[in-house]
Write a protein that holds these residues in place. Structure first.
Motif, PDB file in Angstrom:
ATOM      1  N   THR A 125       0.842  -1.205   0.000  1.00 44.06           N
ATOM      2  CA  THR A 125       0.000   0.000   0.000  1.00 44.06           C
ATOM      3  C   THR A 125       0.873   1.249   0.000  1.00 44.06           C
ATOM      4  O   THR A 125       1.900   1.302   0.682  1.00 44.06           O
ATOM      5  N   VAL A 126       0.471   2.259  -0.774  1.00 44.41           N
ATOM      6  CA  VAL A 126       1.240   3.504  -0.850  1.00 44.41           C
ATOM      7  C   VAL A 126       0.955   4.351   0.393  1.00 44.41           C
ATOM      8  O   VAL A 126      -0.202   4.634   0.708  1.00 44.41           O
ATOM      9  N   VAL A 127       2.008   4.751   1.099  1.00 38.71           N
ATOM     10  CA  VAL A 127       1.870   5.568   2.305  1.00 38.71           C
ATOM     11  C   VAL A 127       2.780   6.776   2.188  1.00 38.71           C
ATOM     12  O   VAL A 127       3.706   6.813   1.372  1.00 38.71           O
ATOM     13  N   ASN A 128       2.519   7.798   3.032  1.00 34.96           N
ATOM     14  CA  ASN A 128       3.378   8.982   3.053  1.00 34.96           C
ATOM     15  C   ASN A 128       4.516   8.789   4.041  1.00 34.96           C
ATOM     16  O   ASN A 128       4.702   7.721   4.610  1.00 34.96           O
ATOM     17  N   GLN A 129       5.283   9.865   4.284  1.00 36.50           N
ATOM     18  CA  GLN A 129       6.444   9.774   5.171  1.00 36.50           C
ATOM     19  C   GLN A 129       6.055   9.416   6.597  1.00 36.50           C
ATOM     20  O   GLN A 129       6.869   8.878   7.351  1.00 36.50           O
ATOM     21  N   SER A 130       4.817   9.726   6.972  1.00 37.55           N
ATOM     22  CA  SER A 130       4.364   9.433   8.333  1.00 37.55           C
ATOM     23  C   SER A 130       3.754   8.044   8.461  1.00 37.55           C
ATOM     24  O   SER A 130       3.312   7.657   9.542  1.00 37.55           O
ATOM     25  N   GLY A 131       3.698   7.294   7.353  1.00 36.07           N
ATOM     26  CA  GLY A 131       3.127   5.959   7.380  1.00 36.07           C
ATOM     27  C   GLY A 131       1.625   5.943   7.183  1.00 36.07           C
ATOM     28  O   GLY A 131       0.993   4.886   7.280  1.00 36.07           O
ATOM     29  N   GLU A 132       1.031   7.111   6.894  1.00 34.45           N
ATOM     30  CA  GLU A 132      -0.408   7.186   6.683  1.00 34.45           C
ATOM     31  C   GLU A 132      -0.750   6.839   5.232  1.00 34.45           C
ATOM     32  O   GLU A 132      -0.022   7.199   4.306  1.00 34.45           O
ATOM     33  N   LYS A 133      -1.862   6.156   5.048  1.00 35.22           N
ATOM     34  CA  LYS A 133      -2.278   5.719   3.719  1.00 35.22           C
ATOM     35  C   LYS A 133      -2.596   6.917   2.827  1.00 35.22           C
ATOM     36  O   LYS A 133      -3.295   7.844   3.231  1.00 35.22           O
ATOM     37  N   MET A 134      -2.072   6.892   1.593  1.00 39.16           N
ATOM     38  CA  MET A 134      -2.301   7.967   0.639  1.00 39.16           C
ATOM     39  C   MET A 134      -3.683   7.833  -0.003  1.00 39.16           C
ATOM     40  O   MET A 134      -4.292   6.751   0.047  1.00 39.16           O
ATOM     41  N   PRO A 135      -4.214   8.919  -0.612  1.00 40.74           N
ATOM     42  CA  PRO A 135      -5.527   8.869  -1.259  1.00 40.74           C
ATOM     43  C   PRO A 135      -5.598   7.796  -2.344  1.00 40.74           C
ATOM     44  O   PRO A 135      -4.585   7.298  -2.832  1.00 40.74           O
ATOM     45  N   ASP A 136      -6.820   7.458  -2.757  1.00 40.40           N
ATOM     46  CA  ASP A 136      -7.045   6.310  -3.627  1.00 40.40           C
ATOM     47  C   ASP A 136      -6.426   6.479  -5.005  1.00 40.40           C
ATOM     48  O   ASP A 136      -6.108   5.481  -5.660  1.00 40.40           O
ATOM     49  N   LYS A 137      -6.223   7.715  -5.472  1.00 39.52           N
ATOM     50  CA  LYS A 137      -5.624   7.869  -6.801  1.00 39.52           C
ATOM     51  C   LYS A 137      -4.200   7.304  -6.824  1.00 39.52           C
ATOM     52  O   LYS A 137      -3.750   6.766  -7.841  1.00 39.52           O
ATOM     53  N   TYR A 138      -3.491   7.403  -5.694  1.00 41.94           N
ATOM     54  CA  TYR A 138      -2.155   6.810  -5.601  1.00 41.94           C
ATOM     55  C   TYR A 138      -2.260   5.287  -5.521  1.00 41.94           C
ATOM     56  O   TYR A 138      -1.461   4.571  -6.133  1.00 41.94           O
ATOM     57  N   GLN A 139      -3.239   4.804  -4.765  1.00 41.68           N
ATOM     58  CA  GLN A 139      -3.434   3.367  -4.635  1.00 41.68           C
ATOM     59  C   GLN A 139      -3.841   2.761  -5.983  1.00 41.68           C
ATOM     60  O   GLN A 139      -3.419   1.652  -6.321  1.00 41.68           O
ATOM     61  N   SER A 140      -4.657   3.481  -6.737  1.00 36.61           N
ATOM     62  CA  SER A 140      -5.106   2.997  -8.034  1.00 36.61           C
ATOM     63  C   SER A 140      -3.919   2.778  -8.968  1.00 36.61           C
ATOM     64  O   SER A 140      -3.841   1.760  -9.668  1.00 36.61           O
ATOM     65  N   TYR A 141      -3.006   3.723  -8.972  1.00 35.94           N
ATOM     66  CA  TYR A 141      -1.813   3.588  -9.814  1.00 35.94           C
ATOM     67  C   TYR A 141      -0.976   2.388  -9.376  1.00 35.94           C
ATOM     68  O   TYR A 141      -0.504   1.601 -10.210  1.00 35.94           O
ATOM     69  N   PRO A 172      -2.399 -12.065 -10.816  1.00 30.78           N
ATOM     70  CA  PRO A 172      -2.474 -10.607 -10.651  1.00 30.78           C
ATOM     71  C   PRO A 172      -3.386 -10.177  -9.505  1.00 30.78           C
ATOM     72  O   PRO A 172      -3.142  -9.139  -8.877  1.00 30.78           O
ATOM     73  N   ILE A 173      -4.435 -10.933  -9.230  1.00 35.21           N
ATOM     74  CA  ILE A 173      -5.360 -10.579  -8.151  1.00 35.21           C
ATOM     75  C   ILE A 173      -4.663 -10.693  -6.794  1.00 35.21           C
ATOM     76  O   ILE A 173      -4.893  -9.882  -5.887  1.00 35.21           O
ATOM     77  N   ILE A 174      -3.800 -11.696  -6.657  1.00 35.10           N
ATOM     78  CA  ILE A 174      -3.033 -11.829  -5.415  1.00 35.10           C
ATOM     79  C   ILE A 174      -2.103 -10.626  -5.252  1.00 35.10           C
ATOM     80  O   ILE A 174      -1.968 -10.076  -4.154  1.00 35.10           O
ATOM     81  N   ALA A 175      -1.472 -10.202  -6.365  1.00 31.96           N
ATOM     82  CA  ALA A 175      -0.599  -9.016  -6.314  1.00 31.96           C
ATOM     83  C   ALA A 175      -1.392  -7.780  -5.897  1.00 31.96           C
ATOM     84  O   ALA A 175      -0.943  -6.976  -5.071  1.00 31.96           O
ATOM     85  N   GLU A 176      -2.613  -7.642  -6.442  1.00 41.29           N
ATOM     86  CA  GLU A 176      -3.448  -6.493  -6.096  1.00 41.29           C
ATOM     87  C   GLU A 176      -3.846  -6.507  -4.624  1.00 41.29           C
ATOM     88  O   GLU A 176      -3.966  -5.462  -3.988  1.00 41.29           O
ATOM     89  N   ALA A 177      -4.030  -7.698  -4.066  1.00 45.01           N
ATOM     90  CA  ALA A 177      -4.398  -7.819  -2.650  1.00 45.01           C
ATOM     91  C   ALA A 177      -3.287  -7.319  -1.724  1.00 45.01           C
ATOM     92  O   ALA A 177      -3.533  -7.007  -0.560  1.00 45.01           O
ATOM     93  N   MET A 178      -2.057  -7.233  -2.253  1.00 43.38           N
ATOM     94  CA  MET A 178      -0.955  -6.682  -1.465  1.00 43.38           C
ATOM     95  C   MET A 178      -1.054  -5.163  -1.346  1.00 43.38           C
ATOM     96  O   MET A 178      -0.369  -4.559  -0.526  1.00 43.38           O
ATOM     97  N   VAL A 179      -1.937  -4.568  -2.169  1.00 40.94           N
ATOM     98  CA  VAL A 179      -2.128  -3.108  -2.161  1.00 40.94           C
ATOM     99  C   VAL A 179      -3.484  -2.725  -1.589  1.00 40.94           C
ATOM    100  O   VAL A 179      -3.592  -1.786  -0.794  1.00 40.94           O
ATOM    101  N   ASP A 180      -4.516  -3.458  -1.979  1.00 39.21           N
ATOM    102  CA  ASP A 180      -5.902  -3.073  -1.679  1.00 39.21           C
ATOM    103  C   ASP A 180      -6.530  -4.046  -0.679  1.00 39.21           C
ATOM    104  O   ASP A 180      -6.655  -5.252  -0.951  1.00 39.21           O
ATOM    105  N   GLU A 181      -6.954  -3.522   0.459  1.00 42.19           N
ATOM    106  CA  GLU A 181      -7.562  -4.362   1.497  1.00 42.19           C
ATOM    107  C   GLU A 181      -8.983  -4.798   1.143  1.00 42.19           C
ATOM    108  O   GLU A 181      -9.570  -5.625   1.842  1.00 42.19           O
ATOM    109  N   ARG A 182      -9.547  -4.284   0.048  1.00 43.60           N
ATOM    110  CA  ARG A 182     -10.915  -4.671  -0.341  1.00 43.60           C
ATOM    111  C   ARG A 182     -10.954  -5.982  -1.115  1.00 43.60           C
ATOM    112  O   ARG A 182     -12.032  -6.551  -1.324  1.00 43.60           O
ATOM    113  N   VAL A 183      -9.779  -6.448  -1.576  1.00 44.06           N
ATOM    114  CA  VAL A 183      -9.729  -7.669  -2.381  1.00 44.06           C
ATOM    115  C   VAL A 183      -9.964  -8.899  -1.499  1.00 44.06           C
ATOM    116  O   VAL A 183      -9.354  -9.038  -0.433  1.00 44.06           O
TER     117      VAL A 183
END
Length: 464
Positions: A125-141, A172-183
């Motif tokens: 999952t994409v996070v910022n310097q503080s470890g907080e999750k970034m908005p969905d547009k970053y996660q989508s990429y 690929p779905i398993i790879a996506e699950a490493m980013v998105d908790e909705r999978v």
């Protein structure tokens, strides 16, 4: 006769086999190894580029990546995974404990994955310097990128009796699950959780070819018996270059460039803020120029912008087209030096590179003003530079005026008009000659006068 033929064939086969073995001993397979055992950033990307260049020069048959990282910057991880996917030399990875986040993306790009027992891969999952999750547009990429990386390995044919099916080598779905908790994947991951595999779980789900305790064991599992292992040794220059081209360091340099100019303009003549700004500009442009990113014209644009800003402050009154043009040119020079364009041709510049350049320069400029303004007030008022700049003011009530204040004491005194006052002229008071203004009408020469008040260095009188 037949026995002689059979004997000759056997002798020829044994000879060829012995020659083949001798040839493999004389010319062992060259395996090239390089490490990523730090946060993924500009230094990792530079080391990867150099490693692949050297592996190609040495005509290596295999590249082996020794990986142990908790992740890092996505832009550099994406560059590394693209380099691996486009490599003509097979690339294998040995995960020595951790392949988290950006490390997982890089690992999935490799032709095969081997993991130490107790190692982990996932949590991308994409996070910022503080470890907080970034908005969905970053996660989508990131979801798209990691899926595409898994898909790049294609499908395997599975035979069940007379039936054949195609299945992904890396799902690929398993790879996506490493980013998105909705999978949700049955027997693998439930919704609401980010996927991270252990070594055995990765093997079970096709994300690891096997476990190994060492590099030697990985090479054995790859099937190489006679080999020559060459290891990439990063130079001091490549490490320094990686540090100087780090986006965070670029932001700091921009802060020093802008802040130094601001300090110097606040108190001209001090010198060292301008020197710091000049050194920061050299550190900013030099590695980019050597790398071929910063062209001569981009540096010239920056210098012209600085000159226009200085002219606006010291020569041209007010703040207008000169200052605005200077700011635009400085910003443009700093930004374009970070992207690989050819004289305003951006057709080959990825959108994410341009966006990153704009973010770096904008953030550095914004922070420079946010920090420089309050810091300059503190330094030049109560700080160590307080004695460098004049801080005291000469107040009128304390006797600091630009004209002689003695006539102020003449209010109420009487005298004679030395000349005709129409309305200004000369008067004599206490045998001293003064300039005066008739407050009412005109006063003829020789008439008596009295001083009514004093203002702006001038005596005002009326006829007695």
């Amino acid at each position: 006769m037949n026995r002689h033929i059979i004997f000759s064939i056997l002798l020829t086969f044994i000879s060829l086999n012995l020659l083949s073995q001798n040839d493999s001993i004389k010319n062992p397979t060259l395996i090239y190894k390089f490490d990523i055992k730090r946060e993924i950033g500009s230094t990792s990307w530079i080391h990867t580029q150099h490693a692949f260049e050297e592996a190609n020069e040495l005509d290596a048959k295999v590249i082996l990546l020794h990986l142990n990282t908790y992740g890092g910057q996505v832009v550099f991880a994406d560059s590394i995974r693209t380099k691996i996917l486009n490599s003509k030399i097979p690339v294998h990875v040995f995960i020595d404990n951790n392949a988290a986040s950006a490390g997982a993306l890089i690992s999935i790009a490799c032709d095969s994955i081997y993991m130490r027992p107790g190692a982990n891969i996932g949590a991308a999952t994409v996070v910022n310097q503080s470890g907080e999750k970034m908005p969905d547009k970053y996660q989508s990429y990131m979801r798209s990128t990691i899926r595409a990386t898994a898909e790049a390995h294609g499908k395997d044919t599975i035979i069940h009796g007379t039936d054949t099916t195609l299945v992904w080598k890396r799902d690929p779905i398993i790879a996506e699950a490493m980013v998105d908790e909705r999978v949700y994947i049955e027997s693998v991951i439930d919704t609401g959780k980010i996927l991270t595999f252990t070594t055995l779980e990765a093997i079970k789900n096709g994300y690891c070819e096997g476990q190994a305790e060492s590099i030697k064991e990985v090479i054995d599992k790859l099937g190489y018996k006679e080999y020559q292992l060459v290891e990439y040794k990063p130079s001091f220059y490549s490490g320094l270059k990686g540090f100087l081209t780090n986006p965070v360091f670029h932001g700091i340099l921009i802060l020093v460039i802008i802040g130094g100019l601001y300090f110097e303009l606040q108190s001209p003549g001090i010198g060292f803020p301008l020197l710091a700004s000049a050194i920061a500009a050299v550190l900013y442009f030099a590695p980019l120029y050597i790398d071929g990113l910063a062209a001569n014209w981009e540096i010239i644009i920056f210098i012209i912008g600085i000159i226009l800003i200085v002219l606006e402050i010291f020569v041209v009154p007010g703040f207008g087209i000169t200052g605005i043009s200077g700011i635009i040119l400085v910003f443009t020079g700093l930004t374009l030096s970070l992207v690989d364009n050819v004289i305003f041709d951006f057709s080959n510049v990825p959108g994410k590179d341009m966006l990153m350049a704009l973010i770096i320069v904008s953030a550095g400029t914004f922070l420079s003003f946010m920090i420089a303004i309050p810091l300059s007030e503190k330094l030049f008022s109560t700080g160590p530079l307080a004695k460098v700049a004049l801080q005291t003011s000469q107040k009128i009530e304390e006797g600091y005026i630009s004209v002689d204040s003695e006539p102020k004491n003449l209010v109420g005194s009487e005298g004679i008009a030395q000349t005709t006052l129409r309305p200004s002229g000369k008067v004599i008071i206490n045998d001293e000659l003064y300039d005066a203004v008739a407050e009412i009408g005109m006063i003829d020469k020789g008439e008596s006068i009295i001083v009514t008040h004093y203002a702006s260095g001038q005596l005002y009188v009326i006829k007695v």
